[in-house]
Design an enzyme around this catalytic site. Structure first.
Site, PDB file in Angstrom:
ATOM      1  N   VAL A 371      33.183  41.304  62.477  1.00  0.00           N
ATOM      2  CA  VAL A 371      32.264  42.426  62.693  1.00  0.00           C
ATOM      3  C   VAL A 371      32.249  43.355  61.485  1.00  0.00           C
ATOM      4  O   VAL A 371      33.285  43.852  61.062  1.00  0.00           O
ATOM      5  CB  VAL A 371      32.648  43.218  63.958  1.00  0.00           C
ATOM      6  N   SER A 372      31.077  43.589  60.938  1.00  0.00           N
ATOM      7  CA  SER A 372      30.907  44.401  59.732  1.00  0.00           C
ATOM      8  C   SER A 372      30.141  45.685  60.043  1.00  0.00           C
ATOM      9  O   SER A 372      29.251  45.701  60.896  1.00  0.00           O
ATOM     10  CB  SER A 372      30.138  43.601  58.671  1.00  0.00           C
ATOM     11  N   PRO A 373      30.461  46.778  59.322  1.00  0.00           N
ATOM     12  CA  PRO A 373      29.685  48.012  59.463  1.00  0.00           C
ATOM     13  C   PRO A 373      28.464  48.056  58.550  1.00  0.00           C
ATOM     14  O   PRO A 373      27.658  48.984  58.637  1.00  0.00           O
ATOM     15  CB  PRO A 373      30.697  49.084  59.037  1.00  0.00           C
TER      16      PRO A 373
END
Length: 846
Positions: A371-373
Site C-alpha cells: 500500500v502506497s501513499p
C-alpha cells in the site's frame, strides 16, 4: 489480628469510598453530592470505568545528522536536519479491579520518579502552554512536564494488562524491545506487580514505518549495510524514549472507558503491486469490492479518562510511510507523524507545542505491505507515461518508474495524506459510541519461522524455508526504486548475481527448491558473517480488550494476506467466544522485523513484496496457523507454548559510523553567530523566512524533549519573548550542513502559518559544540611571559593556529585509537561540550 491481602484491602477501600455512599444516598441517610460526566461529541457519559488507561508520549528523534535513514536502503540518504520530530506514543490498558478508586497520595518512589522523569504536561490552562523569557534562552527547554493524575493506589495486575507503543520509526526490533523492557523495569516502582507490568508477552512496540528516521538499531547484518553498522546513538535514544513514554503512561493510569469506531477512507492510498493482487482468486477479491485492492477501513479506539476527560486515541490505517521519498534527508514522521501532530494539536489546543499535552494520538501501522501513499501512481520520469504494470519499469529500467503525488512535491504530499488521515480519525472519534467491555487477555509465542510444518487445506503438509531474498528485492518499489539493474516480477536468476550472492551464503538445492519460484539473490537465513543477517526466531502475539483483538506481527502483510489472517481470527472469535461482531486489527512491524508476507498466489508473481517474503511461499499459512494456535489457547485459557527468544547479538555489533571528533568555527566567527539574517516585513500565510547560523554537529546533543530552534514572539508591553514554534512544528525546518573539518552551518526556515499572530518575531538557534583536546593550546596560552616576538599579534595568530592544528591531530588520533580498541569513544567527553545559542534580528509579521 486479621490479615488481608492487598487486593482485599483495595476492595474494602472501594466499598467504603464508592458503594457505601451510594447505598446511604438511596436510603436518604446521607447527602452525597457529585457531578455527572457530560456527554461529549456524540460519546456516552463514559461512566462505569471498567479499565485503567494510561497514555504517554516522548521525543525519540535520535541523531539528526550523518546517520543513514532506515527504509529505502539508500546509502546517500543520511540525516541533515529535522522536518518533524519523531515520537513514541504509549498506551497501557488494564482491567480495573479497584472499581475506579484512586488516591491523591504518592509514595516516595513515585515522587522521586516524577522529579527525575518528565511525563505528560498539565495543559488545562492555555496560558501554561508557553513559557516566557526576557533572555534568548528557549522557554520550551525550560519547561518540565509532570504527570496529570495521581498514580493509582492498587497497582494493576500484569496478567490483565496490555502495553502498546506506536513509534515513529521504520519498524520494531527484537533487541530494542528487550532493552526497552529492561530499562522500564529499572524505572518502575519496586513492587513486583509494577516491575513486571509490561513484559515480553504483553508488550507490542510497533513502527509507523516512516522511511525518514535514523537506522542502525536492528541487530542483524542485512539492515546495517547502508547504515555502516550498528548505531549506538540511535539505539540508546530509542530505548530511553520508549521506556519514558511507557513510564509516563504508567504515571497517568486512571479509570476510564474505551470506545470504538471504524469507517472507510478513500483517496489516501493505492496498491503499488496491483498485478500481484490480481493473482488472488476472483471470488475472494469480490468479497472486498467495496474497498478494492487496498484496505480503506480505519479502525479507531477512543480513550476517555476520569469524568470523561479526553486522553487519547489510537487507530490503524493501511498506508506506507513513504510520502517523503528517498531524496529526503530531514528526519520526519511522514504522513502518519503529521496526522498525529494535527490530532494532538486539535485536542491539546493550537497553542500547545508539539509533544506537550494530555491528549496522545497514534496513527499505527497495519497490513500496509503493498500500500502506497503516492496516489498519483507510478510514471516514467523521462516521458511522463505510465510504467509497465507487471515489471514497474520504463524501457526495462526500474529506476525511471517512480510514484508520486497527490501534491506537487513530497512535503505537500505528506501534508495531504496526513491531513486526510487526521480528518477521518477526528470524525470517527467524535462518533465513537460503541464502548468496549470485558476481559483483557493476551497470548505470545516465539516461533522459528524457518522451520514450521504447515498443514494445507487439502491435508498436505509443507514447510517454511530458511530466510532468503529474491532478485526483485533489489529492484525496490515504485515508492523507492533500487539503484541496480533489477526489475520486479523476476523469476529467473543471473549467473553474475548468483556469484555475488554466493559470497554472502550459497543456497543449497533444497533451499532453492523450497523458495521456488523465487530466484535467490541473498541467502540471508544461513549467512553468519559478521553475524546473523536475518532473524529466524520471531515474536507474535494477540491482545484482547473485550471484543477487540490486536494481532501483533513482526512484518508487513500485504492487503490480501492481512485480510485472510483477520478473517480467520474473526471467525474463531465468533464461533468459539460467541462474540457477535468482533473487531480484529493487525499491528504491523511489531517487536521485530522480517520483511513482507504475501499470499501464496501473490508469491508466484515475484514482485518486490513476494521477493521479500523471507520464509518461502507458505509464509502466510504458517503465520495463520500459529495465530490460530494462540487464539485456541486464549479460548481455552491455556498458556501458549513458546520457543526460544532470538539470540542477543548486542556484544557482537560492529560499527563503521565515525564519531563526532570536534567542531570548528570559521576564522573570526563565533558559534551561534548569524550568517544570513531575517529582513521583513513578512506576510502571514505566504512568506518563508530563512536564517542561517555558524553551528556545530547536532549529534553532540540530540535535544531530546528540547529543540534546535525557536520562533519567538515579542510582548511589546513586557519586553519578553514567548516561544510559538519549535523544530517539531510543521511550519519549521532545521537544515544542517557540515564538512570533514568539523565546520558546520545550520539553516532555519519558518513558513508563516495562516493562523500565525501578527507581531514582532525572532528566530533562535540552540546547539552544542565539541572542543578539541587542548593539549598544545594550553601550553601556548602559558607562553606570553616567555616569548615576545615583536608584539603579541604574530604569536597569537601563528602559534594559536599551529596549536589548534596540532590539537586537532591529537584529538583525531585519540578517537581513532579508542575506536580501534573497540572502546566507547563517547565516554568521558562530556567536559568538552559547550552549549551555544544565537538569534536573528527582530522582524515583523503582518
Amino acid at each position: 489480628v486479621i490479615s488481608i491481602t492487598r487486593k482485599e484491602r483495595c476492595r474494602y477501600d472501594a466499598f467504603f469510598k464508592t458503594t457505601l455512599p451510594i447505598l446511604l444516598l438511596l436510603f436518604n441517610l446521607n447527602d452525597v453530592s457529585g457531578q455527572t460526566a457530560e456527554k461529549e461529541d456524540g460519546g456516552s457519559a463514559r461512566g462505569g470505568s471498567e479499565y485503567l488507561i494510561g497514555t504517554g508520549i516522548y521525543d525519540m528523534t535520535g541523531p539528526a545528522a550523518q546517520i543513514n535513514f532506515m527504509g529505502y536502503a539508500s546509502t546517500s540518504q543520511n540525516g541533515h536536519g529535522i522536518h518533524l520530530r519523531l515520537r513514541s506514543r504509549a498506551y497501557i490498558i488494564s482491567k480495573n479491579d479497584n472499581d475506579g478508586v484512586a488516591t491523591e497520595s504518592k509514595d516516595a518512589n513515585v515522587a522521586m520518579m516524577e522529579e527525575a522523569s518528565p511525563s505528560s504536561s498539565d495543559l488545562d490552562t492555555k496560558s501554561s502552554l508557553r513559557g516566557t523569557s526576557s533572555s534568548s534562552t528557549s522557554s520550551y527547554e525550560q519547561r518540565e512536564a509532570k504527570p496529570k493524575t495521581s498514580p493509582i493506589k492498587c497497582n494493576p495486575s500484569p496478567d490483565s494488562t496490555i502495553c502498546f507503543v506506536s513509534i515513529d520509526a521504520g519498524m520494531g526490533s527484537d533487541l530494542l524491545t528487550a532493552r526497552v523492557l529492561a530499562r522500564l523495569s529499572e524505572l518502575l516502582p519496586n513492587d513486583s506487580d509494577s516491575k513486571a507490568l509490561c513484559h515480553i508477552e504483553n508488550t507490542s512496540i510497533s513502527g509507523t514505518h516512516t522511511h525518514s528516521g535514523p537506522g542502525g538499531y536492528l541487530q542483524y547484518t542485512l539492515y546495517q549495510v547502508t547504515s555502516l553498522g550498528y548505531s549506538r546513538e540511535t539505539m540508546d535514544t530509542f530505548v530511553e524514549s520508549i521506556a519514558q513514554s511507557l513510564l509516563s503512561a504508567y504515571h497517568n493510569l486512571q479509570p476510564g472507558t474505551i470506545s470504538t469506531n471504524q469507517g472507510l477512507l478513500f483517496d489516501a492510498n493505492i496498491n503499488r503491486s496491483p498485478s500481484s493482487y490480481l493473482m488472488n482468486p476472483t471470488k475472494e477479491r469480490e468479497e472486498y469490492k467495496d474497498e478494492g485492492d487496498t484496505d480503506k477501513n480505519m479502525v479507531l479506539l477512543r480513550l476517555d479518562g476520569e469524568n470523561g476527560r479526553k486522553i487519547g486515541s489510537l487507530n490503524w490505517f493501511a498506508v506506507h510511510g513513504t510520502s517523503m521519498n528517498n531524496t529526503n534527508t530531514l528526519i520526519s514522521g511522514d504522513n502518519k507523524g503529521f496526522a498525529s501532530y494535527l490530532m494532538e494539536k486539535h485536542f491539546n489546543g493550537k497553542d500547545a507545542l508539539p509533544g506537550q499535552g494530555d491528549f496522545v494520538a497514534a496513527f499505527a501501522s497495519t497490513n500496509l505491505g503493498d500500500v502506497s501513499p503516492n496516489t498519483d501512481g507510478p510514471k516514467c520520469i523521462d516521458t511522463g507515461l505510465p510504467c509497465d504494470t507487471v515489471t514497474s519499469s520504463c524501457n526495462g529500467k526500474n529506476e525511471l518508474c517512480i510514484a508520486s503525488g497527490p501534491g506537487k512535491d513530497m512535503f505537500e504530499s505528506t501534508e495531504i495524506i496526513g491531513r486526510k488521515q487526521y480528518q477521518h480519525a477526528a470524525e470517527l472519534y467524535q462518533k465513537a459510541t460503541s464502548t468496549l467491555s470485558g476481559r483483557i487477555d493476551y497470548r505470545h509465542s516465539f516461533i522459528d519461522m524457518s522451520n514450521i510444518n504447515v498443514k494445507l487445506e487439502d491435508g498436505k503438509t509443507v514447510k517454511t524455508c530458511s530466510a532468503a531474498l529474491g532478485y526483485s528485492f533489489a529492484a525496490g518499489t515504485t515508492d523507492g526504486p533500487g539503484a541496480l539493474d533489477f526489475t520486479q516480477n523476476t523469476n529467473t536468476s543471473n549467473p553474475f548475481w548468483d556469484l555475488v550472492g554466493g559470497f554472502v551464503s550459497k543456497p543449497t538445492p533444497e533451499q532453492t527448491a523450497c523458495q521456488a519460484p523465487k530466484p535467490i539473490l541473498l541467502n540471508t537465513g544461513t549467512a553468519q558473517k559478521p553475524y546473523s543477517w536475518d532473524p529466524s526466531r520471531v515474536p507474535i502475539s494477540i491482545f484482547r480488550v473485550g471484543d477487540f483483538f490486536i494481532l501483533n506481527v513482526p512484518c508487513e502483510f500485504t492487503t490480501m494476506a492481512g485480510r485472510r489472517l483477520k478473517k480467520s481470527i474473526r471467525a474463531m472469535a465468533v464461533a468459539q467466544l460467541n462474540i457477535k461482531d468482533p473487531i480484529v486489527v493487525i499491528a504491523g512491524l511489531a517487536n521485530s522485523y522480517t520483511h513482507y508476507v504475501t499470499t501464496f498466489e501473490e508469491y508466484q508473481a515475484q514482485r518486490y513484496e513476494a521477493a521479500s517474503t523471507l520464509y518461502g511461499p507458505h509464509t502466510l499459512m504458517a503465520y495463520m496457523q500459529e495465530f490460530e494456535r494462540l487464539m485456541e489457547d486464549m479460548v481455552s485459557g491455556e498458556k501458549s507454548l513458546s520457543g526460544n527468544p532470538p539470540e542477543d547479538l548486542e556484544k557482537e555489533q560492529l560499527s563503521l559510523i565515525l564519531p563526532v571528533e570536534m567542531d570548528f568555527c570559521r576564522f573570526g566567527k563565533k558559534f551561534g553567530q548569524v550568517i544570513t539574517d531575517a529582513k521583513g516585513p513578512y506576510t502571514v500565510g505566504k512568506d518563508t523566512i530563512s536564517v542561517s547560523f555558524h553551528s556545530a554537529n547536532p549529534r553532540n546533543d540530540q535535544k531530546i524533549q528540547k529543540t534546535y530552534l525557536t520562533v519567538d514572539k515579542k510582548d511589546q508591553n513586557k519586553n519578553t519573548w514567548t516561544t510559538k514554534y519549535v523544530d517539531g512544528d510543521w511550519s519549521t525546518r532545521f537544515l544542517w550542513e557540515g564538512n570533514r573539518l568539523g565546520i558546520s552551518t545550520s539553516e532555519i526556515r519558518w513558513t508563516v502559518p495562516q493562523d500565525a499572530e501578527s507581531g514582532t518575531y525572532r528566530i533562535c538557534h540552540y546547539g552544542t559544540r565539541k572542543r578539541v583536546l587542548n593539549m598544545v593550546s594550553w601550553a601556548v596560552d602559558s607562553m606570553p611571559h616567555l616569548l615576545n616576538w615583536n608584539g603579541v599579534g604574530v604569536q597569537s595568530v601563528v602559534l594559536q593556529a599551529v596549536a589548534t592544528v596540532l590539537d586537532a591531530a591529537i584529538t583525531h588520533s585519540y578517537f581513532m585509537r579508542k575506536a580501534l580498541l573497540g572502546e566507547n569513544v563517547m565516554n568521558g567527553l562530556e567536559t568538552r561540550l559547550d552549549a551555544f545559542e544565537g538569534c536573528s534580528r527582530e522582524f515583523v509579521v503582518a
